[in-house]
Design an enzyme around this catalytic site. Structure first.
Site, PDB file in Angstrom:
ATOM      1  N   SER A 142      16.061 -38.336  85.994  1.00  0.00           N
ATOM      2  CA  SER A 142      15.037 -37.295  86.078  1.00  0.00           C
ATOM      3  C   SER A 142      15.684 -35.945  85.856  1.00  0.00           C
ATOM      4  CB  SER A 142      14.362 -37.319  87.453  1.00  0.00           C
ATOM      5  OG  SER A 142      13.544 -36.176  87.656  1.00  0.00           O
ATOM      6  N   TYR A 155      14.975 -36.347  96.313  1.00  0.00           N
ATOM      7  CA  TYR A 155      14.726 -37.121  95.094  1.00  0.00           C
ATOM      8  C   TYR A 155      15.775 -36.760  94.041  1.00  0.00           C
ATOM      9  CZ  TYR A 155      12.245 -38.722  90.867  1.00  0.00           C
ATOM     10  OH  TYR A 155      11.912 -39.332  89.691  1.00  0.00           O
TER      11      TYR A 155
END
Length: 289
Positions: A142, A155
């Site tokens: 990501s 995250y």
């Protein structure tokens, strides 16, 4: 990579295959004539493609945080189709909250799935890919990895760990003909924001920053359908010279370059301090004793 000599197509192993990006990757591979081991916590959503593609889809219940279960699943996949050609570590979820708000259980859960789950799969498939001296591994990372932001810090930490591990793994497997690509997707309309979302208990101290950050996310979000990402992944898998790292989407592309330029500017500004922190001398007497 071309289809196998049997004409049966490549064999994929996709985690988190029941929804979102994983589902799109699975269906794109099947549409291309390949075979897929679709691993997911819940395989019920895969009943429709299973009915359409029959024996070319092998749905496999799997919790990637269970290392022994991952090993057993990979072994079962190889027994079922005879080999593995493309491995996609896609399973993951998004835990949102300020770093101070995370409980130990929440922080560990984020790392267990997003990082350790991918690590266990990578370790389990490596012997098979090395032995056949071929194969592809795609690690779904990501932009949150290289670029941390309020609410997505944990995250991002899980994805940054995945990226660091994967860069080393790419170098370790390259001599065996195995190619690895770290994929940094931008925004896609998946279950990540709904079924794949966990939230911390908000602290009042961060209320203003939370509201500001959430507003920025809602106004600046640029999301595409998962099928667009699947098209890009098929190009990566078909390439004979895939990159070790790739950005998917204009937003993530521009953001990554912007972050890199800002970091380089700061490093350059502090060059004098950086260089002054190196004064090589021989090892002190008794060092390491």
């Amino acid at each position: 990579m071309t289809a196998s000599a049997t004409g049966a197509g490549r064999v994929w192993f996709v985690t988190g295959a029941s929804r979102g990006l994983g589902r799109a990757f699975t269906e794109a591979a099947l549409a291309a004539g390949d075979r897929v081991v679709a691993a997911a916590r819940t395989v019920t959503p895969l009943e429709e493609p299973a009915a359409e593609y029959g024996e070319r889809l092998f749905a496999l219940p799997l919790d990637v945080t269970d290392r022994s279960a991952v090993q057993a699943a990979v072994d079962a996949a190889v027994r079922h189709f005879g080999r593995l050609d493309v491995v996609v570590n896609n399973a993951g979820f998004l835990a949102m909250g300020m770093i101070e708000e995370f409980t130990e259980a929440q922080a560990r859960a984020q790392m267990e799935t997003n990082f350790f789950g991918a690590l266990w799969v990578s370790q389990a498939v490596a012997p098979h890919l090395r032995a056949q001296r071929s194969g592809r591994i795609l690690q779904i990372a990501s932009v949150a990895g290289p670029g941390g932001a309020p609410l997505t810090g944990m995250y991002g930490a899980s994805k940054a760990a995945l990226e660091g591990m994967s860069e080393a793994l790419a170098a370790e497997l390259a001599p065996f003909g195995v190619k690895l690509t770290i994929v940094h997707p931008g925004g896609f309309w998946t279950g990540l924001y709904t079924a794949g979302l966990a939230m911390t208990e908000p602290m009042a101290a961060y209320a203003e920053l939370r509201a500001e950050t959430e507003k920025g996310f809602s106004e600046g979000s640029v999301d595409s359908m998962p099928e667009v990402a699947a098209e890009a992944v098929m190009k990566l898998v078909d390439s004979e010279d895939p990159p070790v790292s790739v950005l998917l989407g204009s937003m993530v592309y521009d953001l990554a370059f912007d972050l890199s330029r800002k970091r380089m500017a700061v490093w350059e500004k502090w060059e004098e301090v950086s260089r002054a922190a190196e004064q090589p001398v021989p090892a002190p007497e008794g060092y390491g004793a």
